[in-house]
Design an enzyme around this catalytic site. Structure first.
Site, PDB file in Angstrom:
ATOM      1  N   ASP A   1       0.827  -1.206   0.000  1.00 61.89           N
ATOM      2  CA  ASP A   1       0.000   0.000   0.000  1.00 61.89           C
ATOM      3  C   ASP A   1       0.867   1.265   0.000  1.00 61.89           C
ATOM      4  OD1 ASP A   1      -2.333   1.419  -0.024  1.00 61.89           O
ATOM      5  OD2 ASP A   1      -2.748   1.208   2.115  1.00 61.89           O
TER       6      ASP A   1
ATOM      7  N   HIS B   1       2.511   3.361  -9.005  1.00 63.69           N
ATOM      8  CA  HIS B   1       2.446   1.906  -9.194  1.00 63.69           C
ATOM      9  C   HIS B   1       3.687   1.411  -9.931  1.00 63.69           C
ATOM     10  CE1 HIS B   1      -1.461   1.907  -7.482  1.00 63.69           C
ATOM     11  NE2 HIS B   1      -2.074   2.489  -8.499  1.00 63.69           N
TER      12      HIS B   1
ATOM     13  N   LEU C   1      11.920 -20.069  -4.736  1.00 61.42           N
ATOM     14  CA  LEU C   1      10.837 -19.260  -4.162  1.00 61.42           C
ATOM     15  C   LEU C   1       9.534 -19.405  -4.946  1.00 61.42           C
ATOM     16  CD1 LEU C   1       9.978 -16.807  -2.254  1.00 61.42           C
ATOM     17  CD2 LEU C   1      10.620 -15.339  -4.177  1.00 61.42           C
TER      18      LEU C   1
HETATM   19  C1  FPP Z   1      -2.037   0.016  -3.330  1.00 60.90           C
HETATM   20  O1  FPP Z   1      -1.565   1.359  -3.229  1.00 60.90           O
HETATM   21  C2  FPP Z   1      -1.439  -0.626  -4.495  1.00 60.90           C
HETATM   22  C3  FPP Z   1      -2.139  -1.203  -5.521  1.00 60.90           C
HETATM   23  C4  FPP Z   1      -3.613  -1.257  -5.552  1.00 60.90           C
HETATM   24  C5  FPP Z   1      -1.443  -1.769  -6.689  1.00 60.90           C
HETATM   25  C6  FPP Z   1      -0.172  -2.511  -6.425  1.00 60.90           C
HETATM   26  C7  FPP Z   1       0.577  -2.653  -7.697  1.00 60.90           C
HETATM   27  C8  FPP Z   1       1.924  -2.660  -7.820  1.00 60.90           C
HETATM   28  C9  FPP Z   1       2.846  -2.636  -6.673  1.00 60.90           C
HETATM   29  C10 FPP Z   1       2.593  -2.636  -9.153  1.00 60.90           C
HETATM   30  C11 FPP Z   1       2.091  -3.644 -10.103  1.00 60.90           C
HETATM   31  C12 FPP Z   1       2.828  -4.899 -10.029  1.00 60.90           C
HETATM   32  C13 FPP Z   1       2.337  -6.018 -10.580  1.00 60.90           C
HETATM   33  C14 FPP Z   1       3.158  -7.255 -10.536  1.00 60.90           C
HETATM   34  C15 FPP Z   1       0.980  -6.049 -11.181  1.00 60.90           C
HETATM   35  P1  FPP Z   1      -2.628   2.553  -3.300  1.00 60.90           P
HETATM   36  O2  FPP Z   1      -2.821   2.915  -4.730  1.00 60.90           O
HETATM   37  O3  FPP Z   1      -3.884   2.163  -2.588  1.00 60.90           O
HETATM   38  O4  FPP Z   1      -1.864   3.681  -2.527  1.00 60.90           O
HETATM   39  P2  FPP Z   1      -2.522   4.841  -1.640  1.00 60.90           P
HETATM   40  O5  FPP Z   1      -3.137   4.172  -0.434  1.00 60.90           O
HETATM   41  O6  FPP Z   1      -1.352   5.683  -1.266  1.00 60.90           O
HETATM   42  O7  FPP Z   1      -3.516   5.565  -2.502  1.00 60.90           O
END
Ligand code: FPP
Length: 241
Positions: A20, A37, A131
């Site tokens: 997150d 992201h 892994l």
């Molecule tokens: C949450 O942060 C993150 C996500 C919903 C997406 C996670 C995706 C990646 C780490 C990259 C993609 C990698 C692959 C392998 C698909 P948020 O957007 O909720 O952050 P915030 O709480 O600060 O708004």
């Protein structure tokens, strides 16, 4: 480095991560959320590598939840594009490092290029013995439990067994985690204290470590700090020390 201080005999077998904070990381820099992201994808790459080095056998990351469809279309499809990019860029190195990739969740409704990337990643690495790297994608813990219950009910309906034979191991065997140990450690970056529908069945006795560090800043060193905190915990599973 924290590595020297980690107890090699108490490395968690299975680490699960709620990645997150990508959005906030981008906002702080005046960048679009997708850039966050993208930076998150870079962070993930390093965490996968360090997991192998530490001898962790299973790493599961929450990349897209069944609830994330509520986000703007551009962000949703941007994340799927990142997945395609991740597979294109990383599959060779993952394979060279003996990593086995698995995707959990209902990915059958994802765009076709994302589905193709998933198939390619799983096929290329299916015989690897290092892994196990699981990416939860269009995954939700409640949906997973429902899927398991439906599968059991349909077998009961067909007369395969009786209601009395339902037990925890039967339900577990219908989850994406069939044969995988429950997570020993669940890490959540970005400072919030909730599971957000992630591995809710499997998390019954997991140790939970929350860090304020936003996911793109979550370095292998921060990862080891979280594992060090895990190693300081006294796991009693409802019993006594
Ligand atoms: C949450 O942060 C993150 C996500 C919903 C997406 C996670 C995706 C990646 C780490 C990259 C993609 C990698 C692959 C392998 C698909 P948020 O957007 O909720 O952050 P915030 O709480 O600060 O708004």
């Amino acid at each position: 480095m924290t590595q020297q201080r980690l107890d090699p005999d108490r490395i968690p077998r299975h680490v699960a991560i709620v990645m997150d904070g990508n959005g906030r990381w981008a906002k702080m820099r005046g960048l679009p959320r997708l850039q966050g992201h993208n930076a998150g994808m870079m962070a993930l790459k390093e965490i996968v590598k360090r997991s192998s080095v530490l001898g962790i056998t299973h790493l599961t990351v929450y990349a897209f939840s069944t609830e994330n469809w509520k986000r703007p279309e551009e962000e949703v499809f941007g994340i799927f594009k990142l997945l395609v990019l991740y597979v294109q860029k990383e599959i060779r190195e993952l394979n060279d490092n003996n990593v086995r990739v698995n995707i959990w969740g209902d990915w059958s409704i994802l765009p076709s290029d994302a589905q193709n990337a998933i198939r390619k990643a799983m096929r290329t690495t299916q015989n690897n013995t290092g892994l196990c790297f699981n990416i939860a994608l269009n995954y939700g813990g409640r949906a997973e439990i429902l899927k398991a219950v439906r599968s059991i009910c349909s077998e009961i309906q067909s007369g395969a067994f009786s209601i009395d034979s339902i037990d925890e191991s039967m339900l577990s065997s219908r989850m994406y985690t069939n044969g995988v140990p429950d997570p020993d450690l669940i890490i959540r970056t970005g400072g919030e204290y909730r599971l957000s529908n992630f591995m809710i069945w499997q998390a019954a006795y997991s140790e939970f470590v929350v860090t304020d560090v936003l996911w793109p800043d979550f370095s292998p060193d921060e990862y080891e700090k979280a594992i060090l905190e895990y190693q300081s915990r006294d796991r009693r599973y409802g019993g006594l020390t």
